[in-house]
Design a protein around this motif. Structure first.
Motif, PDB file in Angstrom:
ATOM      1  N   ILE A 208      47.672  29.822  32.397  1.00 15.39           N
ATOM      2  CA  ILE A 208      49.030  30.339  32.240  1.00 15.39           C
ATOM      3  C   ILE A 208      49.031  31.424  31.166  1.00 15.39           C
ATOM      4  O   ILE A 208      48.367  31.293  30.132  1.00 15.39           O
ATOM      5  N   SER A 209      49.707  32.514  31.425  1.00 15.96           N
ATOM      6  CA  SER A 209      49.707  33.664  30.522  1.00 15.96           C
ATOM      7  C   SER A 209      50.613  33.418  29.322  1.00 15.96           C
ATOM      8  O   SER A 209      51.574  32.642  29.391  1.00 15.96           O
ATOM      9  N   PRO A 210      50.339  34.105  28.196  1.00 14.91           N
ATOM     10  CA  PRO A 210      51.244  34.014  27.050  1.00 14.91           C
ATOM     11  C   PRO A 210      52.556  34.737  27.346  1.00 14.91           C
ATOM     12  O   PRO A 210      52.661  35.468  28.336  1.00 14.91           O
ATOM     13  N   ALA A 211      53.545  34.522  26.496  1.00 13.07           N
ATOM     14  CA  ALA A 211      54.851  35.171  26.659  1.00 13.07           C
ATOM     15  C   ALA A 211      55.043  36.187  25.540  1.00 13.07           C
ATOM     16  O   ALA A 211      55.195  35.818  24.367  1.00 13.07           O
ATOM     17  N   ALA A 212      55.009  37.464  25.908  1.00 13.13           N
ATOM     18  CA  ALA A 212      55.187  38.531  24.918  1.00 13.13           C
ATOM     19  C   ALA A 212      56.659  38.640  24.522  1.00 13.13           C
ATOM     20  O   ALA A 212      57.550  38.592  25.375  1.00 13.13           O
ATOM     21  N   ASP A 213      56.903  38.797  23.222  1.00 13.79           N
ATOM     22  CA  ASP A 213      58.281  38.956  22.736  1.00 13.79           C
ATOM     23  C   ASP A 213      58.232  39.597  21.346  1.00 13.79           C
ATOM     24  O   ASP A 213      57.338  39.280  20.547  1.00 13.79           O
TER      25      ASP A 213
ATOM     26  N   THR B  38      58.830  42.687  14.547  1.00 14.44           N
ATOM     27  CA  THR B  38      58.544  41.261  14.375  1.00 14.44           C
ATOM     28  C   THR B  38      58.034  40.699  15.692  1.00 14.44           C
ATOM     29  O   THR B  38      58.741  40.706  16.701  1.00 14.44           O
ATOM     30  N   ASN B  39      56.813  40.211  15.659  1.00 13.03           N
ATOM     31  CA  ASN B  39      56.162  39.683  16.857  1.00 13.03           C
ATOM     32  C   ASN B  39      56.552  38.218  17.042  1.00 13.03           C
ATOM     33  O   ASN B  39      56.210  37.360  16.226  1.00 13.03           O
ATOM     34  N   ASN B  40      57.270  37.929  18.126  1.00 14.10           N
ATOM     35  CA  ASN B  40      57.691  36.564  18.433  1.00 14.10           C
ATOM     36  C   ASN B  40      56.966  35.983  19.651  1.00 14.10           C
ATOM     37  O   ASN B  40      57.452  35.030  20.275  1.00 14.10           O
ATOM     38  N   SER B  41      55.832  36.561  20.005  1.00 16.76           N
ATOM     39  CA  SER B  41      55.097  36.119  21.194  1.00 16.76           C
ATOM     40  C   SER B  41      54.625  34.682  21.047  1.00 16.76           C
ATOM     41  O   SER B  41      54.321  34.218  19.936  1.00 16.76           O
ATOM     42  N   LYS B  42      54.548  33.987  22.186  1.00 20.04           N
ATOM     43  CA  LYS B  42      54.166  32.572  22.177  1.00 20.04           C
ATOM     44  C   LYS B  42      52.979  32.323  23.106  1.00 20.04           C
ATOM     45  O   LYS B  42      52.977  32.788  24.245  1.00 20.04           O
ATOM     46  N   PRO B  43      51.965  31.587  22.612  1.00 19.39           N
ATOM     47  CA  PRO B  43      50.864  31.178  23.497  1.00 19.39           C
ATOM     48  C   PRO B  43      51.296  29.984  24.343  1.00 19.39           C
ATOM     49  O   PRO B  43      51.662  28.933  23.810  1.00 19.39           O
ATOM     50  N   LEU B  44      51.277  30.132  25.651  1.00 21.80           N
ATOM     51  CA  LEU B  44      51.679  29.039  26.541  1.00 21.80           C
ATOM     52  C   LEU B  44      50.479  28.274  27.068  1.00 21.80           C
ATOM     53  O   LEU B  44      50.639  27.215  27.697  1.00 21.80           O
ATOM     54  N   GLY B  45      49.285  28.815  26.853  1.00 20.89           N
ATOM     55  CA  GLY B  45      48.055  28.146  27.277  1.00 20.89           C
ATOM     56  C   GLY B  45      47.023  28.260  26.169  1.00 20.89           C
ATOM     57  O   GLY B  45      46.996  27.464  25.233  1.00 20.89           O
ATOM     58  N   ALA B  46      46.191  29.286  26.268  1.00 21.57           N
ATOM     59  CA  ALA B  46      45.159  29.522  25.259  1.00 21.57           C
ATOM     60  C   ALA B  46      45.736  30.305  24.068  1.00 21.57           C
ATOM     61  O   ALA B  46      46.853  30.816  24.113  1.00 21.57           O
TER      62      ALA B  46
ATOM     63  N   ASN C 174      46.929  41.788  19.935  1.00 22.13           N
ATOM     64  CA  ASN C 174      48.237  42.421  20.117  1.00 22.13           C
ATOM     65  C   ASN C 174      48.015  43.924  20.195  1.00 22.13           C
ATOM     66  O   ASN C 174      47.344  44.493  19.335  1.00 22.13           O
ATOM     67  N   THR C 175      48.577  44.547  21.196  1.00 23.05           N
ATOM     68  CA  THR C 175      48.449  45.997  21.350  1.00 23.05           C
ATOM     69  C   THR C 175      49.838  46.607  21.455  1.00 23.05           C
ATOM     70  O   THR C 175      50.547  46.384  22.440  1.00 23.05           O
ATOM     71  N   TRP C 176      50.212  47.357  20.413  1.00 20.90           N
ATOM     72  CA  TRP C 176      51.516  48.014  20.362  1.00 20.90           C
ATOM     73  C   TRP C 176      51.379  49.471  20.770  1.00 20.90           C
ATOM     74  O   TRP C 176      50.462  50.165  20.336  1.00 20.90           O
ATOM     75  N   ASP C 177      52.290  49.946  21.590  1.00 25.85           N
ATOM     76  CA  ASP C 177      52.390  51.366  21.932  1.00 25.85           C
ATOM     77  C   ASP C 177      53.780  51.829  21.495  1.00 25.85           C
ATOM     78  O   ASP C 177      54.788  51.402  22.056  1.00 25.85           O
ATOM     79  N   PHE C 178      53.815  52.707  20.479  1.00 25.41           N
ATOM     80  CA  PHE C 178      55.085  53.117  19.896  1.00 25.41           C
ATOM     81  C   PHE C 178      55.765  54.260  20.653  1.00 25.41           C
ATOM     82  O   PHE C 178      56.800  54.758  20.219  1.00 25.41           O
ATOM     83  N   ASN C 179      55.161  54.687  21.759  1.00 23.49           N
ATOM     84  CA  ASN C 179      55.758  55.717  22.605  1.00 23.49           C
ATOM     85  C   ASN C 179      55.839  57.081  21.919  1.00 23.49           C
ATOM     86  O   ASN C 179      56.650  57.924  22.288  1.00 23.49           O
ATOM     87  N   ASP C 180      54.973  57.281  20.929  1.00 21.16           N
ATOM     88  CA  ASP C 180      54.882  58.606  20.288  1.00 21.16           C
ATOM     89  C   ASP C 180      53.418  58.996  20.074  1.00 21.16           C
ATOM     90  O   ASP C 180      53.079  59.671  19.125  1.00 21.16           O
ATOM     91  N   TRP C 181      52.571  58.509  21.003  1.00 22.76           N
ATOM     92  CA  TRP C 181      51.131  58.766  20.984  1.00 22.76           C
ATOM     93  C   TRP C 181      50.417  58.026  19.854  1.00 22.76           C
ATOM     94  O   TRP C 181      49.299  58.372  19.476  1.00 22.76           O
TER      95      TRP C 181
ATOM     96  N   ASN D 291      60.633  53.961  23.905  1.00 24.91           N
ATOM     97  CA  ASN D 291      60.326  52.796  24.740  1.00 24.91           C
ATOM     98  C   ASN D 291      59.027  52.167  24.224  1.00 24.91           C
ATOM     99  O   ASN D 291      57.930  52.581  24.591  1.00 24.91           O
ATOM    100  N   VAL D 292      59.165  51.156  23.376  1.00 20.76           N
ATOM    101  CA  VAL D 292      58.019  50.529  22.713  1.00 20.76           C
ATOM    102  C   VAL D 292      57.520  49.365  23.554  1.00 20.76           C
ATOM    103  O   VAL D 292      58.322  48.565  24.066  1.00 20.76           O
ATOM    104  N   SER D 293      56.207  49.257  23.696  1.00 20.86           N
ATOM    105  CA  SER D 293      55.623  48.157  24.460  1.00 20.86           C
ATOM    106  C   SER D 293      54.665  47.331  23.609  1.00 20.86           C
ATOM    107  O   SER D 293      54.004  47.854  22.710  1.00 20.86           O
ATOM    108  N   LEU D 294      54.621  46.047  23.895  1.00 22.70           N
ATOM    109  CA  LEU D 294      53.681  45.120  23.263  1.00 22.70           C
ATOM    110  C   LEU D 294      52.937  44.378  24.356  1.00 22.70           C
ATOM    111  O   LEU D 294      53.556  43.781  25.241  1.00 22.70           O
ATOM    112  N   VAL D 295      51.602  44.416  24.292  1.00 24.95           N
ATOM    113  CA  VAL D 295      50.748  43.656  25.205  1.00 24.95           C
ATOM    114  C   VAL D 295      50.021  42.593  24.387  1.00 24.95           C
ATOM    115  O   VAL D 295      49.329  42.931  23.419  1.00 24.95           O
ATOM    116  N   VAL D 296      50.209  41.329  24.751  1.00 28.28           N
ATOM    117  CA  VAL D 296      49.492  40.247  24.087  1.00 28.28           C
ATOM    118  C   VAL D 296      48.482  39.661  25.070  1.00 28.28           C
ATOM    119  O   VAL D 296      48.759  39.527  26.260  1.00 28.28           O
TER     120      VAL D 296
END
Length: 206
Positions: free
Chosen positions: A108-113, A128-136, A141-148, A167-172
């Protein structure tokens, strides 16, 4: 092989029958599959071999009391996470068969937040990273601030050089190789100073 049958009756008469018997070799079942996260396809690959007679039939049971297939290299989406005993039966043209069972783990994948407040131009954005591990365990954490620019920190801060909406993205990603992505819009508001009643006042312009 030549099999010979000799029959003799009470009168001493003899008859002989010779027939060729083919001893077919059974195939050797073998499979491979990729690591799978819940919601993604599991790709199965048949690696079975048969020395004399070609394999002509494949029967897959994906071990969840729901899915099956008769193609050589199927793909399948499991409807739940967990461990599933996947079985493959292969049969060759001589009607000899072999069976293999392998355990497929569906993680099961983690939940990015994350949260971040909109700011005025010239102020730092605090993430503030609120991501939760639902399995492992979450391992990156990979943040893209949308400004290169980007960051791998857990809770980064960032100064934008231009006032606008980003448009900021977070990949966990966790130790099972499963990942999740979340995007949020962060406003960096333009600030202008105007002179009113001989006092300098700050006005916020969206």
């Amino acid at each position: 092989f030549d099999v010979r049958l000799i029959a003799k009756d009470n009168n001493g008469c003899i008859d002989t029958l010779v027939k060729k018997i083919l001893i077919a070799q059974k195939p050797i079942a073998q499979i491979d599959f990729d690591t799978v996260c819940f919601g993604a396809y599991t790709s199965f690959k048949d690696l079975s071999t048969s020395v004399v007679s070609p394999i002509t039939k494949w029967t897959w049971d994906f071990g969840d009391n729901n899915g099956s297939s008769i193609v050589k290299n199927p793909s399948y989406i499991y409807l739940a996470s967990g461990n599933f005993n996947t079985k493959l039966i292969v049969e060759n043209s001589s009607q000899c068969s072999d069976t293999i069972i392998r355990t497929v783990k569906v993680a099961i994948s983690p939940a990015a937040d994350f949260n971040a407040k909109s700011v005025c131009f010239g102020e730092q954005v605090i993430f503030t990273n609120n991501s939760k591990p639902l399995g492992a365990k979450i391992i990156s954490n990979t943040w893209d601030f949308n400004d290169w620019t980007n960051s791998s920190n857990d809770n980064p801060t960032h100064m934008y050089l231009t006032p606008k909406v980003y448009n900021v993205s977070l990949v966990v990603k966790d130790s099972s190789g499963c990942s999740d992505t979340l995007n949020r819009l962060i406003a960096v508001n333009k600030v202008e100073w105007v002179l009113l009643d001989t006092k300098l006042k700050r006005h916020l312009w969206n």
